[in-house]
Design a protein around this motif. Sequence first.
Motif, PDB file in Angstrom:
ATOM      1  N   VAL A  95       0.837  -1.201   0.000  1.00  0.00           N
ATOM      2  CA  VAL A  95       0.000   0.000   0.000  1.00  0.00           C
ATOM      3  C   VAL A  95       0.871   1.250   0.000  1.00  0.00           C
ATOM      4  O   VAL A  95       0.609   2.194  -0.732  1.00  0.00           O
ATOM      5  CB  VAL A  95      -0.930   0.038   1.235  1.00  0.00           C
ATOM      6  N   ALA A  96       1.869   1.273   0.857  1.00  0.00           N
ATOM      7  CA  ALA A  96       2.697   2.464   0.982  1.00  0.00           C
ATOM      8  C   ALA A  96       4.052   2.079   1.555  1.00  0.00           C
ATOM      9  O   ALA A  96       4.201   1.026   2.171  1.00  0.00           O
ATOM     10  CB  ALA A  96       2.032   3.494   1.874  1.00  0.00           C
ATOM     11  N   GLU A  97       5.016   2.950   1.345  1.00  0.00           N
ATOM     12  CA  GLU A  97       6.347   2.705   1.905  1.00  0.00           C
ATOM     13  C   GLU A  97       6.557   3.579   3.120  1.00  0.00           C
ATOM     14  O   GLU A  97       7.633   4.102   3.370  1.00  0.00           O
ATOM     15  CB  GLU A  97       7.413   3.007   0.850  1.00  0.00           C
ATOM     16  N   GLU A  98       5.497   3.797   3.865  1.00  0.00           N
ATOM     17  CA  GLU A  98       5.613   4.580   5.093  1.00  0.00           C
ATOM     18  C   GLU A  98       4.562   4.081   6.083  1.00  0.00           C
ATOM     19  O   GLU A  98       3.662   3.329   5.718  1.00  0.00           O
ATOM     20  CB  GLU A  98       5.421   6.079   4.797  1.00  0.00           C
ATOM     21  N   ASP A  99       4.684   4.516   7.317  1.00  0.00           N
ATOM     22  CA  ASP A  99       3.823   4.021   8.377  1.00  0.00           C
ATOM     23  C   ASP A  99       2.584   4.911   8.492  1.00  0.00           C
ATOM     24  O   ASP A  99       2.480   5.751   9.371  1.00  0.00           O
ATOM     25  CB  ASP A  99       4.601   4.012   9.692  1.00  0.00           C
ATOM     26  N   ILE A 100       1.638   4.718   7.553  1.00  0.00           N
ATOM     27  CA  ILE A 100       0.416   5.509   7.571  1.00  0.00           C
ATOM     28  C   ILE A 100      -0.774   4.565   7.665  1.00  0.00           C
ATOM     29  O   ILE A 100      -0.602   3.351   7.712  1.00  0.00           O
ATOM     30  CB  ILE A 100       0.303   6.399   6.303  1.00  0.00           C
ATOM     31  N   SER A 101      -1.984   5.100   7.700  1.00  0.00           N
ATOM     32  CA  SER A 101      -3.172   4.255   7.722  1.00  0.00           C
ATOM     33  C   SER A 101      -3.707   4.112   6.304  1.00  0.00           C
ATOM     34  O   SER A 101      -3.332   4.860   5.402  1.00  0.00           O
ATOM     35  CB  SER A 101      -4.236   4.876   8.628  1.00  0.00           C
ATOM     36  N   LEU A 102      -4.608   3.159   6.117  1.00  0.00           N
ATOM     37  CA  LEU A 102      -5.219   2.935   4.810  1.00  0.00           C
ATOM     38  C   LEU A 102      -5.996   4.183   4.368  1.00  0.00           C
ATOM     39  O   LEU A 102      -5.979   4.568   3.194  1.00  0.00           O
ATOM     40  CB  LEU A 102      -6.153   1.731   4.936  1.00  0.00           C
ATOM     41  N   GLN A 103      -6.674   4.839   5.317  1.00  0.00           N
ATOM     42  CA  GLN A 103      -7.432   6.048   4.964  1.00  0.00           C
ATOM     43  C   GLN A 103      -6.498   7.194   4.576  1.00  0.00           C
ATOM     44  O   GLN A 103      -6.832   8.000   3.711  1.00  0.00           O
ATOM     45  CB  GLN A 103      -8.411   6.461   6.075  1.00  0.00           C
ATOM     46  N   GLU A 104      -5.322   7.241   5.182  1.00  0.00           N
ATOM     47  CA  GLU A 104      -4.358   8.262   4.772  1.00  0.00           C
ATOM     48  C   GLU A 104      -3.851   7.976   3.363  1.00  0.00           C
ATOM     49  O   GLU A 104      -3.680   8.895   2.559  1.00  0.00           O
ATOM     50  CB  GLU A 104      -3.166   8.288   5.729  1.00  0.00           C
ATOM     51  N   ALA A 105      -3.599   6.712   3.075  1.00  0.00           N
ATOM     52  CA  ALA A 105      -3.126   6.345   1.736  1.00  0.00           C
ATOM     53  C   ALA A 105      -4.171   6.711   0.685  1.00  0.00           C
ATOM     54  O   ALA A 105      -3.855   7.269  -0.365  1.00  0.00           O
ATOM     55  CB  ALA A 105      -2.806   4.851   1.679  1.00  0.00           C
ATOM     56  N   LEU A 106      -5.438   6.417   0.980  1.00  0.00           N
ATOM     57  CA  LEU A 106      -6.513   6.743   0.040  1.00  0.00           C
ATOM     58  C   LEU A 106      -6.671   8.255  -0.099  1.00  0.00           C
ATOM     59  O   LEU A 106      -6.846   8.779  -1.205  1.00  0.00           O
ATOM     60  CB  LEU A 106      -7.829   6.105   0.516  1.00  0.00           C
ATOM     61  N   ASN A 107      -6.601   8.955   1.018  1.00  0.00           N
ATOM     62  CA  ASN A 107      -6.676  10.419   1.021  1.00  0.00           C
ATOM     63  C   ASN A 107      -5.609  11.026   0.109  1.00  0.00           C
ATOM     64  O   ASN A 107      -5.908  11.868  -0.746  1.00  0.00           O
ATOM     65  CB  ASN A 107      -6.500  10.905   2.476  1.00  0.00           C
ATOM     66  N   LYS A 108      -4.374  10.563   0.278  1.00  0.00           N
ATOM     67  CA  LYS A 108      -3.263  11.066  -0.555  1.00  0.00           C
ATOM     68  C   LYS A 108      -3.504  10.817  -2.035  1.00  0.00           C
ATOM     69  O   LYS A 108      -3.249  11.683  -2.874  1.00  0.00           O
ATOM     70  CB  LYS A 108      -1.963  10.364  -0.175  1.00  0.00           C
ATOM     71  N   LEU A 109      -3.958   9.606  -2.336  1.00  0.00           N
ATOM     72  CA  LEU A 109      -4.179   9.224  -3.730  1.00  0.00           C
ATOM     73  C   LEU A 109      -5.258  10.105  -4.360  1.00  0.00           C
ATOM     74  O   LEU A 109      -5.100  10.612  -5.479  1.00  0.00           O
ATOM     75  CB  LEU A 109      -4.585   7.744  -3.763  1.00  0.00           C
ATOM     76  N   LEU A 110      -6.364  10.326  -3.637  1.00  0.00           N
ATOM     77  CA  LEU A 110      -7.449  11.155  -4.168  1.00  0.00           C
ATOM     78  C   LEU A 110      -6.993  12.601  -4.347  1.00  0.00           C
ATOM     79  O   LEU A 110      -7.304  13.242  -5.353  1.00  0.00           O
ATOM     80  CB  LEU A 110      -8.663  11.090  -3.239  1.00  0.00           C
ATOM     81  N   LYS A 111      -6.235  13.123  -3.384  1.00  0.00           N
ATOM     82  CA  LYS A 111      -5.751  14.505  -3.485  1.00  0.00           C
ATOM     83  C   LYS A 111      -4.843  14.679  -4.682  1.00  0.00           C
ATOM     84  O   LYS A 111      -4.950  15.641  -5.437  1.00  0.00           O
ATOM     85  CB  LYS A 111      -4.990  14.882  -2.208  1.00  0.00           C
ATOM     86  N   GLN A 112      -3.932  13.702  -4.826  1.00  0.00           N
ATOM     87  CA  GLN A 112      -2.976  13.710  -5.920  1.00  0.00           C
ATOM     88  C   GLN A 112      -3.688  13.715  -7.279  1.00  0.00           C
ATOM     89  O   GLN A 112      -3.276  14.399  -8.202  1.00  0.00           O
ATOM     90  CB  GLN A 112      -2.170  12.437  -5.739  1.00  0.00           C
ATOM     91  N   GLU A 113      -4.789  12.982  -7.364  1.00  0.00           N
ATOM     92  CA  GLU A 113      -5.509  12.890  -8.636  1.00  0.00           C
ATOM     93  C   GLU A 113      -6.618  13.931  -8.717  1.00  0.00           C
ATOM     94  O   GLU A 113      -7.360  13.989  -9.700  1.00  0.00           O
ATOM     95  CB  GLU A 113      -6.114  11.488  -8.783  1.00  0.00           C
ATOM     96  N   ASN A 114      -6.788  14.693  -7.610  1.00  0.00           N
ATOM     97  CA  ASN A 114      -7.812  15.736  -7.579  1.00  0.00           C
ATOM     98  C   ASN A 114      -9.219  15.156  -7.796  1.00  0.00           C
ATOM     99  O   ASN A 114     -10.016  15.682  -8.569  1.00  0.00           O
ATOM    100  CB  ASN A 114      -7.474  16.792  -8.639  1.00  0.00           C
ATOM    101  N   LYS A 115      -9.509  14.055  -7.117  1.00  0.00           N
ATOM    102  CA  LYS A 115     -10.775  13.368  -7.261  1.00  0.00           C
ATOM    103  C   LYS A 115     -11.541  13.364  -5.941  1.00  0.00           C
ATOM    104  O   LYS A 115     -10.957  13.630  -4.888  1.00  0.00           O
ATOM    105  CB  LYS A 115     -10.528  11.905  -7.703  1.00  0.00           C
ATOM    106  N   THR A 116     -12.849  13.054  -6.013  1.00  0.00           N
ATOM    107  CA  THR A 116     -13.677  13.061  -4.798  1.00  0.00           C
ATOM    108  C   THR A 116     -14.393  11.725  -4.593  1.00  0.00           C
ATOM    109  O   THR A 116     -14.547  10.937  -5.517  1.00  0.00           O
ATOM    110  CB  THR A 116     -14.736  14.173  -4.860  1.00  0.00           C
ATOM    111  N   LEU A 117     -14.854  11.537  -3.367  1.00  0.00           N
ATOM    112  CA  LEU A 117     -15.424  10.255  -2.960  1.00  0.00           C
ATOM    113  C   LEU A 117     -16.695  10.467  -2.135  1.00  0.00           C
ATOM    114  O   LEU A 117     -16.818  11.467  -1.415  1.00  0.00           O
ATOM    115  CB  LEU A 117     -14.381   9.527  -2.101  1.00  0.00           C
ATOM    116  N   ALA A 118     -17.626   9.517  -2.258  1.00  0.00           N
ATOM    117  CA  ALA A 118     -18.795   9.468  -1.382  1.00  0.00           C
ATOM    118  C   ALA A 118     -18.983   8.028  -0.922  1.00  0.00           C
ATOM    119  O   ALA A 118     -18.555   7.095  -1.597  1.00  0.00           O
ATOM    120  CB  ALA A 118     -20.044   9.950  -2.111  1.00  0.00           C
ATOM    121  N   THR A 119     -19.608   7.834   0.239  1.00  0.00           N
ATOM    122  CA  THR A 119     -19.785   6.483   0.789  1.00  0.00           C
ATOM    123  C   THR A 119     -21.263   6.182   1.026  1.00  0.00           C
ATOM    124  O   THR A 119     -22.031   7.054   1.409  1.00  0.00           O
ATOM    125  CB  THR A 119     -19.056   6.360   2.140  1.00  0.00           C
ATOM    126  N   ALA A 120     -21.634   4.935   0.793  1.00  0.00           N
ATOM    127  CA  ALA A 120     -22.983   4.462   1.118  1.00  0.00           C
ATOM    128  C   ALA A 120     -22.805   3.235   1.997  1.00  0.00           C
ATOM    129  O   ALA A 120     -22.412   2.179   1.522  1.00  0.00           O
ATOM    130  CB  ALA A 120     -23.752   4.104  -0.153  1.00  0.00           C
TER     131      ALA A 120
END
Lengths: 415, 415
Positions: free
Chosen positions: A253-278
């Motif tokens: 997932v990552a080469e650092e000690d982060i959480s899965l939600q942090e990894a997803l957050n970074k990826l979305l920010k980097q791609e400038n995309k948004t998310l919604a949950t159901a």
Amino acid sequence: VVQASIITIGDELLIGQTVDTNSAFIAQELNKLGIWVKRRIAIGDKREDILDALGTESKECKIVIITGGLGPTADDITKPTLCEFFDAKLVVDEGALENVKYIFTRINRPLIERNLKQAEVPDKCIVLPNLRGTAPGMWFEKEGIVYASLPGVPHEMEGLLINSVLPKLKEHFQMPAIVHKTLFTAGKGESEIAELLVEFENNLPVHVKLAYLPSYGMVKLRLTGKGNEQHQLEEEISALANGLKSIVKEWLVAEEDISLQEALNKLLKQENKTLATAESCTGGFIAHLITSIPGSSAIFNGGVISYANEVKVSVLGVKRNTLEQFGAVSEQTVIEMAEGVTRQMNTTYGLATSGIMGPDGGTPEKPVGTVWIAVTNGSLTKTQKFQFRFDRKRNIQLTANAALNMMRLFILAGN
Amino acid sequence: VVQASIITIGDELLIGQTVDTNSAFIAQELNKLGIWVKRRIAIGDKREDILDALGTESKECKIVIITGGLGPTADDITKPTLCEFFDAKLVVDEGALENVKYIFTRINRPLIERNLKQAEVPDKCIVLPNLRGTAPGMWFEKEGIVYASLPGVPHEMEGLLINSVLPKLKEHFQMPAIVHKTLFTAGKGESEIAELLVEFENNLPVHVKLAYLPSYGMVKLRLTGKGNEQHQLEEEISALANGLKSIVKEWLVAEEDISLQEALNKLLKQENKTLATAESCTGGFIAHLITSIPGSSAIFNGGVISYANEVKVSVLGVKRNTLEQFGAVSEQTVIEMAEGVTRQMNTTYGLATSGIMGPDGGTPEKPVGTVWIAVTNGSLTKTQKFQFRFDRKRNIQLTANAALNMMRLFILAGN
């Protein structure tokens, strides 16, 4: 290697009402400096036990970190006992007194006698200012051993440790060079990863250790090297990490000690995309994980918790017919949930969960632990079925991590 | 009084990657039986340190509970060291072996060598069957001291403790009568409650203790009495609890050790009413707390996490004009959020939160920690403003508890 012991004081630890998160935090920070925590010990608010622990721990360790026993309702035993151990007497520290007064003015509460007592310290200590609360930290040195006594409130202890104690320890001790490197994997069990790494582990040099840190479907692999020369050690660990990476790359997932939600957050920010949950079975836990990251509003528009079937229909637009034909826990339903929330919240991506978390609600066809997850970009939707076991709490956490990881992989695949 | 010590084994505790929740659970359960936990100690996977801890703890305590060091990737040091301490040798336990094979068949994974080793136990122990995992528990007796060694996985440890260890301890020791009574308060700080209780505490008989157990806006007050005669002690504690109740009645949530979400769940079930949530700043955490209770679908229809303003408008029906005029963090906005979600999810009650959790987003007029909460029954709506401080995580937890408590008080007031 410099060894440390952590003593936590407080009857609340011995009656089990407080989970000791402080020790883990302190141990992590000391480890990063190359200090090995030899033991952690928890004792009650009792003079003899405190003296006994100070005596035994200082025999084996150069550093003794003490937390707790300094709050306004503490039984007033830690500070007098520290006085006894260090042959000191209690005096009012003017700086600490100003701080207590300032805090009570700021929060606009009356200052009472027991709060004023928090400004008293043994006269043999160096006072460590507490910027986050009323009880000051204390630093002692005696016969070549250093002692730091910190309040037990995590937020206050953390501030004092980072701002005062760690810098003083670095000054005081000659530390070895130490280098950590964490690889974060998800989707593969601890034993299975261990099997893959048997040869890698056997070939590790003695001054490098590999730690497995598993939690809820994730495993973090941490390499720690100790040596004399920082730069050389960094290169060595970096090469070893590359070797490790090539073995686990499929689940990395990552080469650092982060959480899965942090990894997803970074990826979305980097791609400038948004998310919604159901969310159905996870009941808001996924949204909670995502929004626990500061600045998550840039990537997260919101979510719907559709616990009742009626809400799945009225808010998310799931077809009544789908629910009747396939049930709430089905591939068809999570697809419509994910697509519905993406449309409604106008996001790039949507994810949906529906399952049976237990302890009740299971059937022979859909036992407790059955979960469907869907991820979508509005046009393409992928689904996966999981079969967890364990209890409700674990099932919720496992489902959340599986969903976050599916979303991450879906985005990385170019969708 | 019978004293116990808890030894937790594992390098992961000393590098700080695992928070030790097991010790708190074990301590709570032992306390309920009237066993006092004198110390808790955490050590690494190292033969000398394990032997040292077993030696010192058994000198002062009649009961030694050991957890950890038994997993498939453990360094295989705990069991050989137990053999050394108890002068035993490792043998395969047939029952444990059957259990390992059964579990791997059930989860449909290949059984590997290191899993089979989990069925080996010292021949001097009584095997405690683990119904939740592969590593069996072990019970030893030596020179009048009893030892129980349990796996470190919380779910497995808990099952073994409750089903095997506690019943055996009750058989083995003559316990005093012990009675606990917990009063659960919310909305008043620990120091302030302590001030109210000075006289009550001073008048407590020596065999009764009062413990303060604070967390995020709640304080639990636990009376513990020890004596020889169960019935008489129950009456005494009951009378003292009534005295305590009359002092704290304004903030009393329950007369048992439950969570705020459990209290609200019970109240809603009892009244046969339903709830929906509209969360902005708490990001789904309130819904998560509510749905963490099994059977919550009876009282919880669902919720909306309206992180983006656009979602507040499109999903919850907040007026665009309200957002423009007063902002997202305002009394007007939370009123419309609460009323909107109640209407949309067709529930008896609705609650809504909007605030600034930090670390960013604060302004001079609305600093970090500013929170508005609304509760409604569709026609009557009540609001309250809070000013928290601290960090993001604490603010989310404090807001969630404040909202759950407001909802509870709103229902209790007959709305």
